[in-house]
Design a protein around this motif. Structure first.
Motif, PDB file in Angstrom:
ATOM      1  N   GLU A  50       0.850  -1.184   0.000  1.00  0.00           N
ATOM      2  CA  GLU A  50       0.000   0.000   0.000  1.00  0.00           C
ATOM      3  C   GLU A  50       0.888   1.238   0.000  1.00  0.00           C
ATOM      4  O   GLU A  50       1.893   1.282   0.716  1.00  0.00           O
ATOM      5  CB  GLU A  50      -0.904   0.014   1.239  1.00  0.00           C
ATOM      6  CG  GLU A  50      -1.859  -1.164   1.342  1.00  0.00           C
ATOM      7  CD  GLU A  50      -1.463  -2.176   2.397  1.00  0.00           C
ATOM      8  OE1 GLU A  50      -2.308  -2.956   2.846  1.00  0.00           O
ATOM      9  OE2 GLU A  50      -0.257  -2.184   2.769  1.00  0.00           O
TER      10      GLU A  50
ATOM     11  N   CYS B  18      -2.756   0.111  -4.005  1.00  0.00           N
ATOM     12  CA  CYS B  18      -2.464  -1.205  -3.422  1.00  0.00           C
ATOM     13  C   CYS B  18      -2.112  -2.133  -4.567  1.00  0.00           C
ATOM     14  O   CYS B  18      -2.941  -2.377  -5.448  1.00  0.00           O
ATOM     15  CB  CYS B  18      -3.691  -1.707  -2.671  1.00  0.00           C
ATOM     16  SG  CYS B  18      -3.641  -3.460  -2.234  1.00  0.00           S
TER      17      CYS B  18
ATOM     18  N   TRP C 122     -10.776  -1.492   1.178  1.00  0.00           N
ATOM     19  CA  TRP C 122      -9.876  -0.579   1.892  1.00  0.00           C
ATOM     20  C   TRP C 122     -10.419  -0.401   3.306  1.00  0.00           C
ATOM     21  O   TRP C 122     -11.625  -0.175   3.499  1.00  0.00           O
ATOM     22  CB  TRP C 122      -9.819   0.784   1.207  1.00  0.00           C
ATOM     23  CG  TRP C 122      -8.971   0.853  -0.005  1.00  0.00           C
ATOM     24  CD1 TRP C 122      -9.387   0.858  -1.307  1.00  0.00           C
ATOM     25  CD2 TRP C 122      -7.545   0.964  -0.054  1.00  0.00           C
ATOM     26  NE1 TRP C 122      -8.314   0.954  -2.149  1.00  0.00           N
ATOM     27  CE2 TRP C 122      -7.165   1.023  -1.406  1.00  0.00           C
ATOM     28  CE3 TRP C 122      -6.538   1.026   0.921  1.00  0.00           C
ATOM     29  CZ2 TRP C 122      -5.833   1.142  -1.819  1.00  0.00           C
ATOM     30  CZ3 TRP C 122      -5.224   1.133   0.520  1.00  0.00           C
ATOM     31  CH2 TRP C 122      -4.881   1.190  -0.830  1.00  0.00           C
TER      32      TRP C 122
ATOM     33  N   LEU D 224      -7.673   4.061  -4.154  1.00  0.00           N
ATOM     34  CA  LEU D 224      -8.654   4.798  -3.367  1.00  0.00           C
ATOM     35  C   LEU D 224      -8.355   6.282  -3.522  1.00  0.00           C
ATOM     36  O   LEU D 224      -7.354   6.772  -2.998  1.00  0.00           O
ATOM     37  CB  LEU D 224      -8.624   4.408  -1.891  1.00  0.00           C
ATOM     38  CG  LEU D 224      -9.728   5.046  -1.028  1.00  0.00           C
ATOM     39  CD1 LEU D 224     -11.102   4.510  -1.438  1.00  0.00           C
ATOM     40  CD2 LEU D 224      -9.482   4.804   0.456  1.00  0.00           C
TER      41      LEU D 224
ATOM     42  N   TYR E 190      -4.194   2.963   6.428  1.00  0.00           N
ATOM     43  CA  TYR E 190      -5.099   2.368   5.448  1.00  0.00           C
ATOM     44  C   TYR E 190      -4.492   1.079   4.896  1.00  0.00           C
ATOM     45  O   TYR E 190      -3.315   1.047   4.519  1.00  0.00           O
ATOM     46  CB  TYR E 190      -5.384   3.361   4.322  1.00  0.00           C
ATOM     47  CG  TYR E 190      -6.358   4.440   4.733  1.00  0.00           C
ATOM     48  CD1 TYR E 190      -5.975   5.439   5.618  1.00  0.00           C
ATOM     49  CD2 TYR E 190      -7.667   4.446   4.259  1.00  0.00           C
ATOM     50  CE1 TYR E 190      -6.878   6.422   6.024  1.00  0.00           C
ATOM     51  CE2 TYR E 190      -8.574   5.426   4.647  1.00  0.00           C
ATOM     52  CZ  TYR E 190      -8.159   6.402   5.532  1.00  0.00           C
ATOM     53  OH  TYR E 190      -9.060   7.366   5.928  1.00  0.00           O
TER      54      TYR E 190
ATOM     55  N   CYS F  38      -5.345  -2.544   2.379  1.00  0.00           N
ATOM     56  CA  CYS F  38      -6.205  -3.207   1.406  1.00  0.00           C
ATOM     57  C   CYS F  38      -6.134  -4.713   1.662  1.00  0.00           C
ATOM     58  O   CYS F  38      -5.082  -5.247   2.015  1.00  0.00           O
ATOM     59  CB  CYS F  38      -5.796  -2.881  -0.023  1.00  0.00           C
ATOM     60  SG  CYS F  38      -4.235  -3.598  -0.535  1.00  0.00           S
TER      61      CYS F  38
END
Length: 123
Positions: free
Chosen positions: A6, A22, A37, A81, A94, A96
């Motif tokens: 990521e 990702c 996500w 994202l 964050y 994935c």
């Protein structure tokens, strides 16, 4: 075992934008399973931010609807994202992963695929 990387996080002021990426290195083919996500905060909070399924349909948490857009490029085995109008409550790491229930597990049992990317939004 699936490995992902990521990237794209950073520090921005409220109202700013970031685009997270990702990329799966091996062991997984995008487009065959739902991809999600997540945001994990500094405490135990864990949010399913958005996910996309094989037919392209998407889901968004109410807090990000209209601001975030999830997409994927199956040929590149990459998930994105796009985050616009970021707010301080979007701060977190964050991740994935192809798992829609990971937040139901205790923090120490969440099997993230990658190291995550830090997003910090200041007011």
């Amino acid at each position: 075992e699936t490995d992902v990387v990521e990237s794209g996080g950073g520090s921005v002021q409220a109202g700013g934008s970031l685009r997270l990426t990702c990329t799966a290195s091996s062991g997984f083919t995008f487009g065959e399973s739902p991809m999600a996500w997540y945001r994990q905060g500094s405490d135990d909070d864990c949010d399913l931010v958005a996910f996309i399924v094989s037919d392209g349909n998407t889901y968004y948490d109410d807090l990000v609807k209209g601001r975030f857009t999830i997409s994927q490029n199956n040929a590149k085995n990459t998930l994105y994202l796009q985050m616009n109008n970021l707010q301080p409550h979007d701060t977190g790491v964050y991740y994935c992963v192809a798992d829609l229930t990971i937040c139901s597990r205790p923090r120490t049992e969440r099997a993230w695929w990658g190291q995550g990317t830090q997003v910090t939004v200041s007011s």
